[in-house]
Design an enzyme around this catalytic site. Structure first.
Site, PDB file in Angstrom:
ATOM      1  N   ASP A   1       0.854  -1.187   0.000  1.00  0.00           N
ATOM      2  CA  ASP A   1       0.000   0.000   0.000  1.00  0.00           C
ATOM      3  C   ASP A   1       0.892   1.240   0.000  1.00  0.00           C
ATOM      4  O   ASP A   1       2.111   1.141   0.109  1.00  0.00           O
ATOM      5  CB  ASP A   1      -0.968  -0.019   1.176  1.00  0.00           C
TER       6      ASP A   1
ATOM      7  N   ASP B   1      -8.048  -7.249   1.018  1.00  0.00           N
ATOM      8  CA  ASP B   1      -7.053  -7.452   2.079  1.00  0.00           C
ATOM      9  C   ASP B   1      -7.620  -6.954   3.394  1.00  0.00           C
ATOM     10  O   ASP B   1      -8.510  -6.092   3.406  1.00  0.00           O
ATOM     11  CB  ASP B   1      -5.757  -6.680   1.785  1.00  0.00           C
TER      12      ASP B   1
ATOM     13  N   CYS C   1     -13.698 -27.975   9.300  1.00  0.00           N
ATOM     14  CA  CYS C   1     -12.448 -27.408   8.774  1.00  0.00           C
ATOM     15  C   CYS C   1     -11.351 -28.468   8.802  1.00  0.00           C
ATOM     16  O   CYS C   1     -11.228 -29.223   9.775  1.00  0.00           O
ATOM     17  CB  CYS C   1     -12.032 -26.198   9.612  1.00  0.00           C
TER      18      CYS C   1
ATOM     19  N   CYS D   1      -8.009 -27.611   8.387  1.00  0.00           N
ATOM     20  CA  CYS D   1      -6.716 -26.942   8.526  1.00  0.00           C
ATOM     21  C   CYS D   1      -5.862 -27.647   9.579  1.00  0.00           C
ATOM     22  O   CYS D   1      -6.341 -28.482  10.356  1.00  0.00           O
ATOM     23  CB  CYS D   1      -6.911 -25.464   8.890  1.00  0.00           C
TER      24      CYS D   1
ATOM     25  N   CYS E   1      -7.247 -27.373  13.216  1.00  0.00           N
ATOM     26  CA  CYS E   1      -8.448 -28.170  13.512  1.00  0.00           C
ATOM     27  C   CYS E   1      -8.182 -29.669  13.474  1.00  0.00           C
ATOM     28  O   CYS E   1      -8.862 -30.440  14.161  1.00  0.00           O
ATOM     29  CB  CYS E   1      -9.567 -27.795  12.544  1.00  0.00           C
TER      30      CYS E   1
ATOM     31  N   HIS F   1      -5.708 -20.812  11.605  1.00  0.00           N
ATOM     32  CA  HIS F   1      -7.087 -21.204  11.306  1.00  0.00           C
ATOM     33  C   HIS F   1      -7.852 -20.085  10.597  1.00  0.00           C
ATOM     34  O   HIS F   1      -8.526 -20.321   9.583  1.00  0.00           O
ATOM     35  CB  HIS F   1      -7.843 -21.605  12.575  1.00  0.00           C
TER      36      HIS F   1
END
Length: 379
Positions: free
Chosen positions: A94, A268, A306, A308, A311, A337
């Protein structure tokens, strides 16, 4: 050939959302895409390898913070931001404008630029369009942002009009100062707040300068969700269909879906890692605050739907213990997560566009997440 190009793949027949690919000097990524925020050349508590593992195609770095620490000269000497932080995929930086207006209590806007004070030690600083380009050229990001004013919400029409006109003049100066157009793409930022006439003027000014991509700024700054969605509805159609569209600072699940439906390609936000640090999780069944006492003996995963790393391996009870004990590993697990959740959500959005059912997906997601319930808690 332009440093940044957009390849359109498909338009969702149900909603008009776009599926595409953004091509950059450090690789390509599918859109709609969420960009994890690596403010100070790191996504908080995450390694580059973990970000790749969870499917991040592009991350964001912050010009303001990297200018102050360690300094753009240090990063340039290291070979650029990619080498400095060991990330070989695309990076967007940015302009630093948002931090100038959000972190500094003292600031004076002039035509030349902005005088303000360092948010840590109070020293006097000055940032101009030319300086923002110099810093980002040194950083070597794939996508750079023009230096703009991010006006507050609410703002009067008169204030916003003057701000939009200044941002357009600054955008032209940014283009003239940009030293590496062959390997860094510079995006213009459309401002105008909630005023349709000013958004049209801003878009017209910036499109005339032929940037390789366009951001929609000045939203997600405190306005109600319906105001943001209405502004998107009249702004995104103004932007070129053959270039990427980036909605700055948006990361809640509902806003990602609603933004994609309104034609946005890139998003974002610091939200997933910020709330993870206090034990707040995004799950398929809604918002979960793992610090709550009811999870003390809950040995199930954060989200049963989930897959991931967090998890699959750790329980709510264990993560609650780590967060309450201020253990860094707990923040790593919750951050992993939340980032995975949003990156997976973007995959689902892209798949729904591919199958012409993003509207249906929105209804199903909102119902499961609990957004349709009275007094539903968001982030």
């Amino acid at each position: 050939m332009a440093a940044i190009t957009y390849e359109h793949i498909k338009t969702c027949k149900q909603t008009g959302a776009r599926l595409g690919i953004v091509h950059t000097p450090h690789g390509s990524f599918e859109t709609p895409a969420f960009m994890p925020v690596g403010t100070q050349a790191t996504v908080k508590t995450m390694s580059p390898e973990e970000l790749k593992e969870m499917g991040a195609g592009i991350i964001l770095g912050n010009t303001y913070h990297l200018w102050l620490r360690p300094g753009n000269d240090v990063i340039k000497e290291a070979g650029g931001l990619h080498k400095f932080m060991n990330w070989d995929r695309p990076i967007l930086t940015d302009s630093g404008g948002f931090q100038v207006f959000s972190l500094s209590e003292f600031r004076k806007i002039e035509e030349e630029g902005v005088h303000f004070r360092h948010h840590l030690n109070g020293s006097k600083l000055f940032l101009s369009p030319e300086k923002a380009m110099e810093i980002q050229n040194d950083l070597g990001s794939d996508i750079m942002m023009a230096f703009d004013e991010c006006p507050p919400y609410p703002a009067t029409y008169e204030y916003m009009k003057a701000s939009v006109e200044r941002t357009s003049r600054w955008a032209e100066r940014c283009l003239k100062a940009h030293a590496r157009p062959e390997d860094q793409g510079l995006f213009g930022i459309v401002q105008g707040g909630e005023f349709e006439e000013l958004r049209k003027q801003s878009a017209k000014d910036l499109i005339s300068l032929d940037f390789p991509g366009y951001a929609i700024g000045g939203l997600s700054v405190g306005e109600p969700k319906d105001v943001m969605n209405r502004a998107l509805e009249f702004t995104t159609p103004l932007l070129p269909a053959n270039k990427p569209r980036y909605l700055m600072g948006v990361g809640s699940p509902d806003s990602l879906i609603d933004g994609a439906i309104r034609g946005v390609d890139m998003f974002d936000c610091v939200l997933p890692t910020r709330i993870a640090r206090n034990g707040t999780l995004m799950t398929s069944e809604g918002r979960l605050v793992v610090k709550n006492a009811k999870y003390e003996r809950d040995f199930g995963p954060l989200d049963p739907n989930c897959d991931c790393y967090t998890c699959k391996n750790y329980s709510r009870a264990y993560i609650r213990h780590l967060i309450r004990a201020n253990e860094t590993f707990g923040i790593r697990l919750t951050s992993y997560h939340n980032l995975y959740f949003l990156l997976r959500l973007m995959e689902q959005i892209r798949e729904a566009i591919r199958n012409d059912r993003l509207g249906d997906f929105r209804e199903e997601f909102f119902e499961q997440y609990g957004f349709n319930k009275p007094n539903a808690k968001n982030f």
